[in-house]
Write a protein that holds these residues in place. Structure first.
Motif, PDB file in Angstrom:
ATOM      1  N   ARG A 216     -18.456  11.601  45.613  1.00 33.33           N
ATOM      2  CA  ARG A 216     -17.300  11.355  46.476  1.00 33.33           C
ATOM      3  C   ARG A 216     -17.458  10.037  47.239  1.00 33.33           C
ATOM      4  O   ARG A 216     -16.487   9.293  47.411  1.00 33.33           O
ATOM      5  N   GLY A 217     -18.682   9.732  47.656  1.00 34.90           N
ATOM      6  CA  GLY A 217     -18.924   8.475  48.355  1.00 34.90           C
ATOM      7  C   GLY A 217     -18.662   7.279  47.459  1.00 34.90           C
ATOM      8  O   GLY A 217     -18.132   6.252  47.904  1.00 34.90           O
ATOM      9  N   ALA A 218     -19.028   7.404  46.172  1.00 39.46           N
ATOM     10  CA  ALA A 218     -18.761   6.336  45.208  1.00 39.46           C
ATOM     11  C   ALA A 218     -17.260   6.148  45.028  1.00 39.46           C
ATOM     12  O   ALA A 218     -16.780   5.022  44.842  1.00 39.46           O
ATOM     13  N   GLU A 219     -16.516   7.230  45.085  1.00 36.46           N
ATOM     14  CA  GLU A 219     -15.057   7.130  44.975  1.00 36.46           C
ATOM     15  C   GLU A 219     -14.470   6.451  46.211  1.00 36.46           C
ATOM     16  O   GLU A 219     -13.535   5.642  46.101  1.00 36.46           O
ATOM     17  N   PHE A 220     -15.006   6.761  47.375  1.00 36.35           N
ATOM     18  CA  PHE A 220     -14.507   6.139  48.603  1.00 36.35           C
ATOM     19  C   PHE A 220     -14.720   4.628  48.584  1.00 36.35           C
ATOM     20  O   PHE A 220     -13.833   3.861  48.951  1.00 36.35           O
ATOM     21  N   CYS A 221     -15.920   4.208  48.173  1.00 35.65           N
ATOM     22  CA  CYS A 221     -16.221   2.771  48.185  1.00 35.65           C
ATOM     23  C   CYS A 221     -15.731   2.077  46.929  1.00 35.65           C
ATOM     24  O   CYS A 221     -15.623   0.847  46.890  1.00 35.65           O
ATOM     25  N   GLY A 222     -15.420   2.847  45.866  1.00 33.63           N
ATOM     26  CA  GLY A 222     -14.893   2.287  44.634  1.00 33.63           C
ATOM     27  C   GLY A 222     -15.915   1.590  43.765  1.00 33.63           C
ATOM     28  O   GLY A 222     -15.555   0.860  42.838  1.00 33.63           O
ATOM     29  N   ASN A 223     -17.214   1.829  44.027  1.00 34.13           N
ATOM     30  CA  ASN A 223     -18.245   1.109  43.284  1.00 34.13           C
ATOM     31  C   ASN A 223     -19.488   1.984  43.128  1.00 34.13           C
ATOM     32  O   ASN A 223     -20.432   1.862  43.914  1.00 34.13           O
ATOM     33  N   PRO A 224     -19.517   2.868  42.127  1.00 34.37           N
ATOM     34  CA  PRO A 224     -20.680   3.750  41.945  1.00 34.37           C
ATOM     35  C   PRO A 224     -21.997   2.991  41.777  1.00 34.37           C
ATOM     36  O   PRO A 224     -23.037   3.428  42.271  1.00 34.37           O
ATOM     37  N   LYS A 225     -21.956   1.845  41.099  1.00 35.83           N
ATOM     38  CA  LYS A 225     -23.196   1.103  40.866  1.00 35.83           C
ATOM     39  C   LYS A 225     -23.748   0.508  42.160  1.00 35.83           C
ATOM     40  O   LYS A 225     -24.960   0.314  42.289  1.00 35.83           O
ATOM     41  N   ALA A 226     -22.883   0.210  43.116  1.00 39.77           N
ATOM     42  CA  ALA A 226     -23.352  -0.301  44.404  1.00 39.77           C
ATOM     43  C   ALA A 226     -24.153   0.773  45.129  1.00 39.77           C
ATOM     44  O   ALA A 226     -25.203   0.493  45.715  1.00 39.77           O
ATOM     45  N   LEU A 227     -23.666   2.020  45.099  1.00 40.33           N
ATOM     46  CA  LEU A 227     -24.414   3.123  45.715  1.00 40.33           C
ATOM     47  C   LEU A 227     -25.706   3.375  44.958  1.00 40.33           C
ATOM     48  O   LEU A 227     -26.750   3.623  45.560  1.00 40.33           O
ATOM     49  N   ALA A 228     -25.658   3.290  43.619  1.00 39.50           N
ATOM     50  CA  ALA A 228     -26.880   3.460  42.826  1.00 39.50           C
ATOM     51  C   ALA A 228     -27.903   2.400  43.185  1.00 39.50           C
ATOM     52  O   ALA A 228     -29.101   2.692  43.349  1.00 39.50           O
ATOM     53  N   SER A 229     -27.464   1.160  43.336  1.00 39.10           N
ATOM     54  CA  SER A 229     -28.365   0.072  43.719  1.00 39.10           C
ATOM     55  C   SER A 229     -28.934   0.307  45.110  1.00 39.10           C
ATOM     56  O   SER A 229     -30.127   0.069  45.364  1.00 39.10           O
ATOM     57  N   ALA A 230     -28.102   0.792  46.014  1.00 38.00           N
ATOM     58  CA  ALA A 230     -28.566   1.082  47.376  1.00 38.00           C
ATOM     59  C   ALA A 230     -29.638   2.170  47.368  1.00 38.00           C
ATOM     60  O   ALA A 230     -30.659   2.055  48.060  1.00 38.00           O
ATOM     61  N   LEU A 231     -29.423   3.231  46.589  1.00 37.28           N
ATOM     62  CA  LEU A 231     -30.407   4.313  46.505  1.00 37.28           C
ATOM     63  C   LEU A 231     -31.734   3.809  45.955  1.00 37.28           C
ATOM     64  O   LEU A 231     -32.810   4.217  46.414  1.00 37.28           O
ATOM     65  N   HIS A 232     -31.665   2.912  44.967  1.00 37.68           N
ATOM     66  CA  HIS A 232     -32.885   2.334  44.398  1.00 37.68           C
ATOM     67  C   HIS A 232     -33.656   1.560  45.471  1.00 37.68           C
ATOM     68  O   HIS A 232     -34.880   1.703  45.597  1.00 37.68           O
TER      69      HIS A 232
END
Length: 293
Positions: A216-232
């Motif tokens: 859901r957070g990826a949908e809010f920000c519109g960029n799943p890979k950005a959240l994936a990069s942040a988690l990394h």
């Protein structure tokens, strides 16, 4: 979703009461049960109204506004608007570990807190992914559950610590004069099993929440890979600099387990493996772009 989370909250409050009464029975028999019941009623009331403030104070979180931190405030405001949520209060925690959490009793009384290290480590897109994740917890109405569990786990662990010291200072008296139904063996069992029960409760309410909040957070920000990069980056930062000030009772509230070495204890971790979360987000991003993973 509202009904489910209401039932979860009632269940957790009931479970906390039962656990505290059980511990009180082991420590002081019937008298201990009565004291524990009174304590549990007070703790349930306190947890609902004040636990979020306690958690923020515990980590010395400082509230910021648009003037004092325009970058963070702007990102939170934009994403809150996109998610259809009221603007939460925004806090910064001065800490060398990159991490973040959301707390509060409902969407109208919510707060988002991030560490200064997280802000320095991430670019705007990655930071938006993290904020989106935290707002997803608010949107999903599970911040109250997480905060209540933190208070419950902390209370159980504190009681166990006190009881351990009382047994040591009292010479480990195994007499059953106080009404303890299981005597010395029951006391030892409580010392071992009560913290385990608290950890299992944290796991039960946290692991599934994280996957949902990631999506859901990826949908809010519109960029799943950005959240994936942040988690990394967050996982790497935690490995390099674990949050020494973190309390085990509140570990499940953070976007990532604040303690290093979670791979070794993945079975009992309050969070699902970071690699699994990243893979799901990358798959989500690739499915949007029409490419196979």
């Amino acid at each position: 979703m509202t009904t489910v989370n209401t039932l979860k909250t009632v269940f957790l409050i009931t479970l906390m009461t039962v656990l505290l009464v059980f511990i009180g029975n082991l420590i002081g028999g019937r008298t201990g049960m009565i004291i524990a019941l009174v304590f549990a009623v007070g703790m349930n009331f306190f947890s609902y109204w004040f636990s979020d403030k306690i958690v923020l104070k515990m980590y010395k979180a400082e509230e910021v506004n648009e003037a004092s931190n325009p970058r963070l405030y702007r990102i939170v405001r934009n994403l809150a608007t996109r998610a259809g949520l009221p603007m939460p209060k925004v806090y910064i925690i001065m800490n060398g570990t990159p991490n973040a959490f959301a707390t509060g009793r409902n969407k109208n009384h919510a707060a988002v807190a991030v560490t200064n290290t997280l802000m320095n480590m991430l670019d705007d897109d990655e930071l938006a992914g993290v904020i989106g994740h935290e707002l997803a917890h608010i949107y999903g109405k599970d911040i109250l559950i997480g905060t209540i569990v933190a208070m419950m786990a902390g209370t159980i662990m504190t009681i166990v610590d006190i009881f351990q010291w009382s047994m040591i200072l009292g010479g480990g008296n195994s007499d059953n004069e106080d009404g303890n139904p299981l005597g010395f063996i029951g006391s030892i069992a409580m010392i071992i099993l009560a913290p385990l029960a608290a950890t299992l409760i944290q796991m039960a309410v946290s692991r599934s929440r994280e996957y949902i909040a990631d999506q859901r957070g990826a949908e809010f920000c519109g960029n799943p890979k950005a959240l994936a990069s942040a988690l990394h980056k967050i996982a790497y930062g935690i490995e390099m600099h674990p949050m020494a000030e973190a309390k085990p009772a509140t570990a499940h509230m953070f976007i990532a387990n604040p303690f290093a070495g979670q791979k070794m204890m993945s079975l009992f971790s309050t969070h699902p493996p970071i690699d699994d979360r990243i893979n799901k987000l990358v798959t989500m991003a690739n499915s949007r772009s029409g490419r196979a993973y």
